[in-house]
Design a protein around this motif. Structure first.
Motif, PDB file in Angstrom:
ATOM      1  N   ASP A   1       0.820  -1.226   0.000  1.00  0.00           N
ATOM      2  CA  ASP A   1       0.000   0.000   0.000  1.00  0.00           C
ATOM      3  C   ASP A   1       0.849   1.270   0.000  1.00  0.00           C
ATOM      4  O   ASP A   1       0.315   2.373  -0.109  1.00  0.00           O
ATOM      5  N   ALA A   2       2.157   1.118   0.130  1.00  0.00           N
ATOM      6  CA  ALA A   2       3.026   2.293   0.241  1.00  0.00           C
ATOM      7  C   ALA A   2       3.099   3.040  -1.086  1.00  0.00           C
ATOM      8  O   ALA A   2       3.337   2.433  -2.133  1.00  0.00           O
ATOM      9  N   PRO A   3       2.890   4.360  -1.072  1.00  0.00           N
ATOM     10  CA  PRO A   3       3.044   5.137  -2.320  1.00  0.00           C
ATOM     11  C   PRO A   3       4.496   5.123  -2.760  1.00  0.00           C
ATOM     12  O   PRO A   3       5.404   5.265  -1.949  1.00  0.00           O
ATOM     13  N   ARG A   4       4.706   4.937  -4.045  1.00  0.00           N
ATOM     14  CA  ARG A   4       6.067   4.855  -4.571  1.00  0.00           C
ATOM     15  C   ARG A   4       6.336   6.025  -5.509  1.00  0.00           C
ATOM     16  O   ARG A   4       5.452   6.487  -6.222  1.00  0.00           O
ATOM     17  N   TYR A   5       7.581   6.465  -5.502  1.00  0.00           N
ATOM     18  CA  TYR A   5       7.991   7.616  -6.289  1.00  0.00           C
ATOM     19  C   TYR A   5       9.162   7.235  -7.180  1.00  0.00           C
ATOM     20  O   TYR A   5       9.948   6.336  -6.878  1.00  0.00           O
ATOM     21  N   GLY A   6       9.273   7.917  -8.305  1.00  0.00           N
ATOM     22  CA  GLY A   6      10.350   7.678  -9.237  1.00  0.00           C
ATOM     23  C   GLY A   6      11.253   8.892  -9.330  1.00  0.00           C
ATOM     24  O   GLY A   6      10.851  10.019  -9.025  1.00  0.00           O
ATOM     25  N   LEU A   7      12.492   8.671  -9.738  1.00  0.00           N
ATOM     26  CA  LEU A   7      13.432   9.771  -9.945  1.00  0.00           C
ATOM     27  C   LEU A   7      12.956  10.632 -11.108  1.00  0.00           C
ATOM     28  O   LEU A   7      12.609  10.119 -12.167  1.00  0.00           O
ATOM     29  N   ASP A   8      12.941  11.937 -10.904  1.00  0.00           N
ATOM     30  CA  ASP A   8      12.419  12.872 -11.901  1.00  0.00           C
ATOM     31  C   ASP A   8      13.581  13.519 -12.656  1.00  0.00           C
ATOM     32  O   ASP A   8      14.389  14.242 -12.057  1.00  0.00           O
ATOM     33  N   PRO A   9      13.695  13.282 -13.967  1.00  0.00           N
ATOM     34  CA  PRO A   9      14.812  13.846 -14.734  1.00  0.00           C
ATOM     35  C   PRO A   9      14.673  15.325 -15.055  1.00  0.00           C
ATOM     36  O   PRO A   9      15.607  15.936 -15.580  1.00  0.00           O
ATOM     37  N   ALA A  10      13.535  15.932 -14.755  1.00  0.00           N
ATOM     38  CA  ALA A  10      13.326  17.345 -15.084  1.00  0.00           C
ATOM     39  C   ALA A  10      14.075  18.256 -14.111  1.00  0.00           C
ATOM     40  O   ALA A  10      14.535  17.832 -13.048  1.00  0.00           O
ATOM     41  N   ASP A  11      14.194  19.528 -14.505  1.00  0.00           N
ATOM     42  CA  ASP A  11      14.636  20.581 -13.594  1.00  0.00           C
ATOM     43  C   ASP A  11      15.982  20.284 -12.933  1.00  0.00           C
ATOM     44  O   ASP A  11      16.118  20.328 -11.717  1.00  0.00           O
ATOM     45  N   GLY A  12      16.986  19.963 -13.726  1.00  0.00           N
ATOM     46  CA  GLY A  12      18.325  19.750 -13.183  1.00  0.00           C
ATOM     47  C   GLY A  12      18.663  18.308 -12.912  1.00  0.00           C
ATOM     48  O   GLY A  12      19.800  17.996 -12.545  1.00  0.00           O
ATOM     49  N   GLY A  13      17.693  17.405 -13.074  1.00  0.00           N
ATOM     50  CA  GLY A  13      17.985  15.996 -12.907  1.00  0.00           C
ATOM     51  C   GLY A  13      17.481  15.415 -11.605  1.00  0.00           C
ATOM     52  O   GLY A  13      17.052  16.132 -10.701  1.00  0.00           O
ATOM     53  N   PRO A  14      17.555  14.089 -11.482  1.00  0.00           N
ATOM     54  CA  PRO A  14      16.970  13.407 -10.330  1.00  0.00           C
ATOM     55  C   PRO A  14      17.823  13.415  -9.067  1.00  0.00           C
ATOM     56  O   PRO A  14      17.298  13.317  -7.970  1.00  0.00           O
ATOM     57  N   VAL A  15      19.141  13.515  -9.200  1.00  0.00           N
ATOM     58  CA  VAL A  15      20.023  13.473  -8.037  1.00  0.00           C
ATOM     59  C   VAL A  15      21.074  14.570  -8.184  1.00  0.00           C
ATOM     60  O   VAL A  15      21.796  14.616  -9.179  1.00  0.00           O
ATOM     61  N   THR A  16      21.153  15.447  -7.181  1.00  0.00           N
ATOM     62  CA  THR A  16      22.110  16.552  -7.220  1.00  0.00           C
ATOM     63  C   THR A  16      22.836  16.651  -5.881  1.00  0.00           C
ATOM     64  O   THR A  16      22.195  16.627  -4.825  1.00  0.00           O
ATOM     65  N   VAL A  17      24.152  16.752  -5.934  1.00  0.00           N
ATOM     66  CA  VAL A  17      24.935  16.986  -4.721  1.00  0.00           C
ATOM     67  C   VAL A  17      24.941  18.482  -4.447  1.00  0.00           C
ATOM     68  O   VAL A  17      25.311  19.288  -5.310  1.00  0.00           O
ATOM     69  N   MET A  18      24.515  18.868  -3.249  1.00  0.00           N
ATOM     70  CA  MET A  18      24.465  20.270  -2.846  1.00  0.00           C
ATOM     71  C   MET A  18      25.289  20.428  -1.585  1.00  0.00           C
ATOM     72  O   MET A  18      24.800  20.172  -0.477  1.00  0.00           O
ATOM     73  N   GLY A  19      26.558  20.818  -1.739  1.00  0.00           N
ATOM     74  CA  GLY A  19      27.440  20.879  -0.589  1.00  0.00           C
ATOM     75  C   GLY A  19      27.644  19.480  -0.039  1.00  0.00           C
ATOM     76  O   GLY A  19      28.038  18.559  -0.753  1.00  0.00           O
ATOM     77  N   ASP A  20      27.342  19.291   1.247  1.00  0.00           N
ATOM     78  CA  ASP A  20      27.432  17.968   1.864  1.00  0.00           C
ATOM     79  C   ASP A  20      26.147  17.168   1.712  1.00  0.00           C
ATOM     80  O   ASP A  20      26.107  15.987   2.075  1.00  0.00           O
ATOM     81  N   ASP A  21      25.086  17.798   1.227  1.00  0.00           N
ATOM     82  CA  ASP A  21      23.778  17.147   1.113  1.00  0.00           C
ATOM     83  C   ASP A  21      23.581  16.521  -0.263  1.00  0.00           C
ATOM     84  O   ASP A  21      24.287  16.848  -1.226  1.00  0.00           O
ATOM     85  N   VAL A  22      22.587  15.653  -0.341  1.00  0.00           N
ATOM     86  CA  VAL A  22      22.136  15.104  -1.615  1.00  0.00           C
ATOM     87  C   VAL A  22      20.662  15.453  -1.772  1.00  0.00           C
ATOM     88  O   VAL A  22      19.867  15.232  -0.856  1.00  0.00           O
ATOM     89  N   CYS A  23      20.312  16.018  -2.925  1.00  0.00           N
ATOM     90  CA  CYS A  23      18.911  16.359  -3.210  1.00  0.00           C
ATOM     91  C   CYS A  23      18.348  15.337  -4.173  1.00  0.00           C
ATOM     92  O   CYS A  23      18.884  15.139  -5.277  1.00  0.00           O
ATOM     93  N   LEU A  24      17.274  14.677  -3.781  1.00  0.00           N
ATOM     94  CA  LEU A  24      16.556  13.751  -4.636  1.00  0.00           C
ATOM     95  C   LEU A  24      15.316  14.451  -5.186  1.00  0.00           C
ATOM     96  O   LEU A  24      14.514  15.003  -4.428  1.00  0.00           O
TER      97      LEU A  24
END
Length: 370
Positions: free
Chosen positions: A339-362
Motif C-alpha cells: 500500500d506504500a506510495p512509490r515515487y520515481g526519480l524525476d529527470p526534469a529541472d536539473g535531474g533526479p540526483v544533485t549533490v548540494m554541498g554535503d547534502d544530496v537532493c533527490l
C-alpha cells in the motif's frame, strides 16, 4: 517544399516523426514543474534539418513553441514556409500571461504542426484552429510519452487544484528534528539556497500551525546574498490554532495581505481555497508544502503530492534517550508494504540526483509520471 511533398510528410507514419518528437521531449525536461506543464518544441526545415529547439521555463515565460520560433528568428530565419513545428503538447489557443501560441504559428507561416499529447484542459482546440487556418496537423505522435511527462500536472488540472511541490529537509535516518525539538539547520546552506530559488517561482508556500509556532519561520524567498527576492509567495498556515501575535510569517514583504491562514486540517480543502485565491495579480496554481510532520503526512496520505525535493543531510539523529524524535512523516495510512506510495526519480529541472554541498537532493515524482 513542394505541395506534394508537404502532403506526403503530413501522411507519413508516426515513426517518421518520432526522432524529432523525442528531441522535443528531451528539451521539455530542461524546464521545471509547477503551474504550467513541461513542454518542448523543435522546428525543422523542409529537408528535416533541425532549425531550433525550445522549451517552457515556467509561468510567465515564453511557451515552448514561442521560444522555439524566437530562437529561429534570432538565428536569422524569417521565412517559415515549408517548416514543421514539433510540440510535445497541443499548442494553446488562450491568452494568459503570454499570447496564444496558435496565433503566432499561423502568423509566421509554419506549414505543419506535429504534436504529442492533446491539451487535457478546457483550453483544448488549438489544433483545430490551426487546421482551419490551413496548417497541416499531425496529432498523437509519441502521445503516451508526452502524456506521462505531465501526469501529475494533468491530475491537478482535473481536480481543480494547484500543483503541489513538497520540500523535505531531513537526516539520513529521516528525522526532521532532534529529541529536544531542535531542527535548524539539518541541511546545509547550498540546500537552503536551492529551496529559496523554488520559493521564488511558486505562488504560495504552506506550513502547519505547529511549524509556525515552534520554528516561527518567515517563509519568504531570498536571494543568495540573503536579500528579499523581488517576487514573494503567499505565505500560508494550515490549521485551526491561532498564530502567536507578531509571528514572523505575518511580517515581511509584501506587507499585510501577503499571508493567509487556512482554517482546516483537510489538505484538499486547503488547496481548493487557494485555487480560488489570487496573489501578485495571478491565480494560485503552484503550492510548496514545507511541513511539518502532520501537514506533510496529510498531503501524502491524500495523494496530493505531485513533486518532491528531498534534501538529505549526512547526519544521524536517532531517537534520543527517551525514544523520542520527530520523523519526516507520521501515519499515512500504510499498513502493508504493497500500500506504500512509490515515487520515481524525476529527470526534469536539473535531474533526479544533485549533490548540494554535503547534502544530496533527490528530485522525485509519483510513479506513473515521467
Amino acid at each position: 517544399m513542394a505541395q506534394k511533398e508537404m502532403r506526403a510528410l503530413g501522411t507519413a507514419p508516426h515513426h517518421a516523426h518520432e526522432p524529432f518528437m523525442q528531441q522535443a521531449l528531451d528539451a521539455a525536461l530542461q524546464g521545471h514543474r509547477g503551474a504550467n506543464p513541461l513542454v518542448g518544441a523543435v522546428l525543422t526545415d523542409s529537408r528535416g534539418a533541425v532549425l531550433s529547439v525550445g522549451h517552457h521555463r515556467g509561468a510567465g515565460s515564453l511557451h515552448a513553441e514561442r521560444d522555439c520560433i524566437a530562437r529561429a528568428q534570432s538565428s536569422g530565419i524569417s521565412d517559415f514556409s515549408g517548416t514543421t513545428l514539433y510540440s510535445t503538447l497541443e499548442p494553446c489557443r488562450n491568452y494568459g500571461r503570454t499570447p496564444a501560441c496558435t496565433q503566432l504559428i499561423h502568423e509566421v507561416g509554419i506549414g505543419q504542426l506535429v504534436y504529442g499529447a492533446k491539451d487535457p484542459t478546457a483550453n483544448t482546440g488549438g489544433a483545430d484552429i490551426l487546421t482551419e487556418a490551413g496548417v497541416s496537423v499531425v496529432a498523437g505522435v509519441m502521445a503516451a510519452d508526452a502524456e506521462a511527462l505531465n501526469h501529475r500536472w494533468t491530475a491537478a488540472q482535473k481536480q481543480g487544484r494547484p500543483f503541489v511541490t513538497v520540500h523535505l529537509a531531513q537526516s539520513l535516518d529521516a528525522r526532521i528534528a532532534a529529541a529536544d525539538g531542535t531542527s535548524q539547520w539539518i541541511t546545509g546552506p547550498e540546500s537552503r539556497t536551492h529551496t529559496h530559488t523554488i520559493r521564488q517561482r511558486i505562488d504560495a508556500i504552506l506550513v502547519g500551525t505547529n511549524t509556525a509556532q515552534v520554528d516561527d519561520p518567515r517563509l519568504t524567498a531570498r536571494t543568495p546574498d540573503g536579500e528579499l527576492a523581488e517576487t514573494q509567495p503567499l505565505r500560508c498556515v494550515m490549521g485551526r490554532r491561532e498564530l502567536a501575535p507578531g509571528a514572523k510569517l505575518t511580517q515581511g514583504r509584501p506587507e499585510g495581505d501577503g499571508w493567509a491562514q487556512l482554517r482546516t486540517r483537510d489538505p484538499f480543502e486547503a488547496l481548493l481555497t487557494l485555487a480560488s485565491a489570487q496573489h501578485n495579480g495571478f491565480p494560485v496554481r503552484h503550492v510548496l508544502v514545507e511541513g511539518g510532520q502532520s501537514v506533510l503526512s496529510a498531503f501524502v496520505a491524500a495523494d496530493l503530492v505531485d513533486e518532491i525535493f528531498a534534501y538529505v543531510a549526512p547526519v544521524l539523529i536517532g531517537t534520543g534517550q527517551d525514544g523520542s524524535a520527530r520523523n519526516t512523516l507520521g501515519s499515512i495510512g500504510v499498513e502493508t508494504l504493497t500500500d506504500a506510495p512509490r515515487y520515481g526519480l524525476d529527470p526534469a529541472d536539473g535531474g533526479p540526483v544533485t549533490v548540494m554541498g554535503d547534502d544530496v537532493c533527490l528530485h522525485l515524482t509519483p510513479k506513473g509520471a515521467q
